[in-house]
Write an enzyme that holds these catalytic residues in place. Structure first.
Site, mmCIF file in Angstrom:
data_model
loop_
_atom_site.group_PDB
_atom_site.id
_atom_site.type_symbol
_atom_site.label_atom_id
_atom_site.label_comp_id
_atom_site.label_asym_id
_atom_site.label_seq_id
_atom_site.Cartn_x
_atom_site.Cartn_y
_atom_site.Cartn_z
ATOM 1 N N LYS A 10 54.678 44.341 79.740
ATOM 2 C CA LYS A 10 55.242 43.474 78.698
ATOM 3 C C LYS A 10 54.214 43.281 77.598
ATOM 4 O O LYS A 10 53.014 43.478 77.774
ATOM 5 C CB LYS A 10 55.641 42.116 79.278
ATOM 6 C CG LYS A 10 54.483 41.302 79.879
ATOM 7 C CD LYS A 10 53.684 40.479 78.880
ATOM 8 C CE LYS A 10 52.535 39.746 79.557
ATOM 9 N NZ LYS A 10 51.593 39.150 78.569
ATOM 10 N N PRO A 94 46.349 49.228 82.493
ATOM 11 C CA PRO A 94 44.988 48.703 82.657
ATOM 12 C C PRO A 94 44.969 47.433 83.489
ATOM 13 O O PRO A 94 45.922 46.650 83.472
ATOM 14 C CB PRO A 94 44.546 48.423 81.217
ATOM 15 C CG PRO A 94 45.820 48.195 80.468
ATOM 16 C CD PRO A 94 46.817 49.122 81.096
ATOM 17 N N VAL A 95 43.896 47.266 84.248
ATOM 18 C CA VAL A 95 43.687 46.023 84.973
ATOM 19 C C VAL A 95 43.059 45.036 84.007
ATOM 20 O O VAL A 95 42.178 45.383 83.238
ATOM 21 C CB VAL A 95 42.755 46.258 86.186
ATOM 22 C CG1 VAL A 95 42.419 44.949 86.881
ATOM 23 C CG2 VAL A 95 43.406 47.224 87.164
ATOM 24 N N GLY A 97 44.397 43.422 81.297
ATOM 25 C CA GLY A 97 44.602 43.871 79.934
ATOM 26 C C GLY A 97 45.554 43.059 79.077
ATOM 27 O O GLY A 97 45.668 43.312 77.893
ATOM 28 N N GLY A 98 46.304 42.105 79.658
ATOM 29 C CA GLY A 98 47.245 41.332 78.873
ATOM 30 C C GLY A 98 48.636 41.922 78.824
ATOM 31 O O GLY A 98 49.474 41.479 78.035
ATOM 32 N N ALA A 104 54.054 42.291 87.017
ATOM 33 C CA ALA A 104 55.128 43.274 87.104
ATOM 34 C C ALA A 104 55.094 43.975 88.458
ATOM 35 O O ALA A 104 56.141 44.264 89.055
ATOM 36 C CB ALA A 104 55.009 44.282 85.967
ATOM 37 N N ASP A 136 53.916 34.422 84.605
ATOM 38 C CA ASP A 136 54.673 35.440 83.878
ATOM 39 C C ASP A 136 55.392 36.425 84.801
ATOM 40 O O ASP A 136 55.825 37.481 84.359
ATOM 41 C CB ASP A 136 53.807 36.171 82.843
ATOM 42 C CG ASP A 136 52.579 36.838 83.439
ATOM 43 O OD1 ASP A 136 52.334 36.658 84.654
ATOM 44 O OD2 ASP A 136 51.852 37.527 82.692
#
Length: 416
Positions: A10, A94-95, A97-98, A104, A136
């Protein structure tokens, strides 16, 4: 039987940070948007008991702190299921990473588990469990364009928006989400003066950029904020540990507007003025809510006729062109922004430069996603996106051209 699930990322189309609440969480307003970049999750249930996490990426925790472990543990109880659950995580995102990777992954593991045991949780139960694991996670039970309020875990499906080309840059920098929140609190503590544009360039707090290599182990970052706060804002950090079909109908605009404009922060007493005055962070929440409410109101005035968009004036607009042709671009043109940029960019100027490169390359809108370090740009064409990604890679910044996903696309591709 092994169940394979795509775990889509996302981005945040704007992120407003409110006051620190009495429960140690911050009030948030954001619009989540799922994109085509993804990890792959494989779930199988066999004889025995326990949960096993497998992943070749050494930065991904394999213990009970992993979000996949935590959600499956809760789901097994709720489903009254038994067995030894093996979750294989194929990392492509990426770990830290935003992009919501860990969150997810957890939702994908939940969906895979339901298929594996041939049982399903009621939609509200799924959302409840997801919200307990991380703020999230619930958005990934909706997909497409999603409004996030509360601490981000209260989600509402927004009108489905056309897909648009997107470039995601992932600089090898680890941004500490807890420290970013702490720095925001410090900025806001200065009152309205601290939120003025002239103060955005000042470095707040003491956090430093954390470049990481592929072999690095992610460790918890010491912070004066409680661990509950760190877990509550699970913005794609590996250490912060509805229904499967698109049956979620869009909520009414009035209900969404009510959620958007609800007061996010608590009033405080000013020593200079005995009257109750709005907290500056509360003003931010109201401003963010007004922008989104106005955008939603504009959508209600847009009509579709013979597959073509009509502006409120009734003039047809070619598909994919013009303001009325792409509501997603309408949203970003409102000036919506990510509050984290105000405290992250001064400390990590290279991230600000990535955003500028995207803008110079023709991005209609560019922004940090979550607290970073992922930075994205929305483009008018796939060709322009590909060129921008190539330009970033030439400069040594990992970047990928992809696309946003509508809600139907999201659910169609999760299991395909």
């Amino acid at each position: 039987m092994v169940v394979t699930v795509r775990s889509f990322a996302k981005i945040n189309l704007g992120l407003g940070i409110g006051a620190l609440r009495s429960d140690d969480f911050h009030e948030l307003r954001t619009v989540y948007q799922t994109i085509a970049l993804h990890d792959v999750i494989r779930v199988q249930v066999g004889r025995g008991s326990g949960i096993e996490i497998r992943c070749e990426d050494s930065r991904v925790p394999k213990d009970q702190s992993n979000t996949c472990h935590r959600i499956v543990e809760r789901a097994m109880v709720a489903l009254k299921a038994r067995g030894h659950v093996v979750i294989e995580i194929e990392k492509r995102l990426p770990v830290q990473g935003g992009l919501g990777g860990a969150s997810a992954n957890a939702v994908a593991a939940l969906l895979g588990l339901e298929r594996a045991v041939k049982k399903e949780l009621p939609a509200p139960e799924r959302l409840r469990i997801a919200g307990e694991v991380g703020s999230d996670l619930p958005l990934f039970l909706v997909g497409g364009t999603v409004l996030g309020v509360g601490r981000g875990e209260e989600v509402y499906p927004l009108p489905d928006l056309p897909a648009i080309p997107c470039v995601v840059a992932t600089p090898e920098i680890g941004v500490s989400t807890p420290r970013a929140f702490a720095d925001w609190d410090l900025l806001v503590s200065r009152g309205p003066q601290g939120l003025k544009p002239e103060n955005f360039g000042a470095v707040i707090g003491t956090a430093e950029a954390v470049p990481f290599r592929k072999t690095d182990q992610i460790e918890a970052v010491p912070s004066p904020i409680t661990n509950r706060v760190r877990e509550g804002h699970d913005l794609s950090r590996a250490e912060n540990v509805r229904k499967r079909t698109p049956a979620l109908a869009a909520e009414g605009t009035a209900e969404l507007c009510s959620a958007l404009t609800a007061g996010g922060g608590r009033p405080h007493v000013s020593l200079a003025d005995p009257k109750l005055t709005p907290h500056p962070a509360s003003d931010r929440m109201m401003e963010f809510g007004r922008v989104l409410s106005a955008w939603l109101g504009g959508l209600s005035q847009t009509k579709l006729k013979s597959g073509r968009a009509l502006a409120s004036s009734g003039v047809p607009v070619s598909k994919g062109r013009g303001r009325a042709g792409n509501p997603l671009l309408d949203l970003v043109r409102t000036g919506i922004e990510n509050d984290f940029e105000r405290v992250v960019f001064p400390k990590y100027p290279e991230l600000r430069e990535v955003k500028r490169v995207l803008e110079r390359a023709g991005a209609v809108y560019a922004s940090l996603s979550g607290s970073g370090s992922a930075t994205y740009g929305l483009f008018a064409s796939r060709e322009a996106a590909e060129k921008a990604a190539a330009r970033l890679r030439k400069g040594g910044i990992p970047a990928t051209a992809t696309t946003t996903l509508t809600r139907p696309q999201y659910w169609k591709k999760v299991f395909d």
